[in-house]
Design a protein around this motif. Structure first.
Motif, PDB file in Angstrom:
ATOM      1  N   ALA A  63     -26.544 -16.901  17.796  1.00 41.20           N
ATOM      2  CA  ALA A  63     -27.619 -16.826  16.800  1.00 41.20           C
ATOM      3  C   ALA A  63     -27.499 -17.964  15.783  1.00 41.20           C
ATOM      4  N   VAL A  64     -26.280 -18.277  15.387  1.00 44.95           N
ATOM      5  CA  VAL A  64     -26.072 -19.388  14.454  1.00 44.95           C
ATOM      6  C   VAL A  64     -26.501 -20.700  15.099  1.00 44.95           C
ATOM      7  N   ARG A  65     -26.068 -20.912  16.330  1.00 44.87           N
ATOM      8  CA  ARG A  65     -26.429 -22.135  17.052  1.00 44.87           C
ATOM      9  C   ARG A  65     -27.951 -22.250  17.211  1.00 44.87           C
ATOM     10  N   TYR A  66     -28.590 -21.168  17.585  1.00 46.37           N
ATOM     11  CA  TYR A  66     -30.043 -21.149  17.743  1.00 46.37           C
ATOM     12  C   TYR A  66     -30.731 -21.479  16.423  1.00 46.37           C
ATOM     13  N   GLY A  67     -30.294 -20.832  15.354  1.00 47.94           N
ATOM     14  CA  GLY A  67     -30.911 -21.061  14.042  1.00 47.94           C
ATOM     15  C   GLY A  67     -30.767 -22.493  13.572  1.00 47.94           C
ATOM     16  N   LEU A  68     -29.593 -23.061  13.767  1.00 48.56           N
ATOM     17  CA  LEU A  68     -29.369 -24.445  13.330  1.00 48.56           C
ATOM     18  C   LEU A  68     -30.081 -25.445  14.236  1.00 48.56           C
ATOM     19  N   PHE A  69     -30.125 -25.160  15.528  1.00 52.36           N
ATOM     20  CA  PHE A  69     -30.754 -26.081  16.476  1.00 52.36           C
ATOM     21  C   PHE A  69     -32.261 -26.184  16.247  1.00 52.36           C
ATOM     22  N   TYR A  70     -32.906 -25.072  15.961  1.00 48.36           N
ATOM     23  CA  TYR A  70     -34.359 -25.071  15.813  1.00 48.36           C
ATOM     24  C   TYR A  70     -34.834 -25.317  14.392  1.00 48.36           C
TER      25      TYR A  70
END
Length: 130
Positions: A63-70
């Motif tokens: 979820a952290v990776r997704y939030g930062l990536f997008y």
């Protein structure tokens, strides 16, 4: 510049003025980092508010990776704040543990000499030489 014109490095008032200029440099860097955290970080976190809510409920690294990536602008803003903080911490730690490097010491000495040459009209005069 002739060497005879410059103040002696062993002159205690000159050494004290170099130390004051170094302290001003340290304060200036931390002031810059503080301003970053007060301006850029809140805007970046605001851009991630939905993801932060999600992270509070179901925290996973995905979820952290997704939030930062997008959210690349928010990610860049937070990374810039963290990077500048780390850079100032490493710089100041190096200076405390190992002392100032010779080129930086010479740069500060030249700048104090220029401040002394210009006199009271220099903006840093009252903080360095008074």
């Amino acid at each position: 510049m002739d060497q005879s014109e410059q103040p002696s490095i062993t002159d205690p008032s000159f050494a004290q003025q170099v130390q004051r200029l170094y302290q001003l440099t340290v304060y200036g860097r931390w002031l810059f980092v503080g301003c970053l955290w007060l301006t850029i970080a809140p805007v970046s976190l605001w851009g991630l508010r939905a993801e932060v809510f999600l992270w509070q409920q179901y925290f996973t690294w995905v979820a952290v990776r997704y939030g930062l990536f997008y959210h690349p602008l928010s990610t860049f803003g937070l990374a810039f704040c963290i990077g500048m903080t780390a850079a100032v911490l490493v710089w100041q730690s190096r200076n405390i543990l190992l002392g100032l490097p010779q080129p930086e010491k010479q740069r500060l000495e030249r700048y104090v000499y220029r401040i002394r040459q210009q006199g009271a009209t220099h903006p840093l005069w009252k903080w360095v030489c008074d």
